[in-house]
Design a protein around this motif. Structure first.
Motif, PDB file in Angstrom:
ATOM      1  N   SER A 151       0.824  -1.217   0.000  1.00 38.91           N
ATOM      2  CA  SER A 151       0.000   0.000   0.000  1.00 38.91           C
ATOM      3  C   SER A 151       0.854   1.262   0.000  1.00 38.91           C
ATOM      4  O   SER A 151       0.421   2.318  -0.477  1.00 38.91           O
ATOM      5  CB  SER A 151      -0.943   0.004   1.208  1.00 38.91           C
ATOM      6  OG  SER A 151      -0.209   0.016   2.422  1.00 38.91           O
ATOM      7  N   ARG A 197      -5.256   1.746  -2.065  1.00 37.01           N
ATOM      8  CA  ARG A 197      -4.337   2.298  -1.069  1.00 37.01           C
ATOM      9  C   ARG A 197      -4.762   3.693  -0.632  1.00 37.01           C
ATOM     10  O   ARG A 197      -4.436   4.137   0.473  1.00 37.01           O
ATOM     11  CB  ARG A 197      -2.917   2.370  -1.630  1.00 37.01           C
ATOM     12  CG  ARG A 197      -2.798   3.117  -2.943  1.00 37.01           C
ATOM     13  CD  ARG A 197      -1.367   3.399  -3.303  1.00 37.01           C
ATOM     14  NE  ARG A 197      -0.835   4.488  -2.506  1.00 37.01           N
ATOM     15  CZ  ARG A 197       0.411   4.922  -2.558  1.00 37.01           C
ATOM     16  NH1 ARG A 197       1.265   4.330  -3.365  1.00 37.01           N
ATOM     17  NH2 ARG A 197       0.817   5.927  -1.842  1.00 37.01           N
ATOM     18  N   LEU A 253      -8.679   0.431   3.648  1.00 43.30           N
ATOM     19  CA  LEU A 253      -7.544  -0.482   3.549  1.00 43.30           C
ATOM     20  C   LEU A 253      -6.655  -0.358   4.784  1.00 43.30           C
ATOM     21  O   LEU A 253      -6.191  -1.365   5.331  1.00 43.30           O
ATOM     22  CB  LEU A 253      -6.730  -0.208   2.284  1.00 43.30           C
ATOM     23  CG  LEU A 253      -5.466  -1.065   2.103  1.00 43.30           C
ATOM     24  CD1 LEU A 253      -5.812  -2.548   2.114  1.00 43.30           C
ATOM     25  CD2 LEU A 253      -4.742  -0.704   0.811  1.00 43.30           C
TER      26      LEU A 253
END
Length: 218
Positions: free
Chosen positions: A81, A93, A98
């Motif tokens: 990420s 990302r 996330l």
């Protein structure tokens, strides 16, 4: 098959289903990778993921190995990420979900590792009232419990604060800063939880010294 092997295989199956369903991508620079998802497979991936934890929990070694596997997975997610603009593991990302997923995965890994490294002594696993609770020597397990409890309290405080400001401060027409109020309440909950942890640790320390004194006096 041992519980350790079974839990790791189930985790691998869950990841394989996510890959097959398009929930894991490394070149989604368009931001529309969700259009490639196969939702039934994605939902199915939750089953072996949860089953892996259930399979590992009764065995300390299985908990430890599954926790390590999840910690490695979390590290890879964070690395991708940060370094890959097109990385998607369910979320992009650039999406906050996330980061929350990475945090949740890391927390589960920590809980599993803590309970694997410091399993409950045989004397604690009984039918007596209060059995199975973390004893004074299981500091890693207590740390995991404190962390989980703090997260729950902060989330509840955030929701309560946002709801309060939405009902009392937000105009019917115009911008509403209720999430900011919820954030303030969540931040204030952190030192409160820290104080509660300190009190619990003092009580446990006193109990341990009292039991040590009683054993020494016999």
């Amino acid at each position: 098959m041992s519980r350790r092997s079974l839990s790791l295989v189930l985790l691998a199956v869950a990841l394989g289903l996510l890959f097959a369903a398009g929930f894991v991508q490394f070149d989604d620079t368009s931001g529309f990778g969700a259009e490639q998802w196969i939702l039934p497979l994605g939902a199915l991936a939750f089953v072996p993921a949860l089953a892996s934890i259930a399979a590992a929990w009764p065995d300390p070694k299985a908990r430890l190995w599954l926790g390590i596997a999840l910690a490695v997975l979390t590290a890879l997610l964070v690395w991708e990420s940060i370094s890959n603009d097109g990385f998607r593991f369910v979320w992009n990302r650039s999406e906050g979900e996330l980061a929350l997923l990475e945090f949740a995965t890391g927390l589960v890994a920590f809980v599993l590792i803590a309970n694997g490294v410091q399993p409950a002594p045989v004397s604690e696993i009984s039918a007596e009232p209060g059995a199975g609770r973390p004893g004074p020597g299981r500091w890693l397990v207590r740390t995991a419990a404190y962390l989980c409890g703090t997260i729950v309290v902060v989330l509840v405080a955030f929701a309560a604060g946002a709801d309060y400001y939405a009902r009392t401060e937000c105009p019917e027409d115009g911008d509403c800063l209720a999430p900011l109020g919820g954030f303030v309440w969540g931040v204030l909950a952190v030192p409160v939880c820290g104080l509660a942890v300190l009190v619990i640790e003092i009580v446990l320390s006193r109990r341990r010294r009292r039991k040590t004194a009683e054993v020494g006096g016999e």
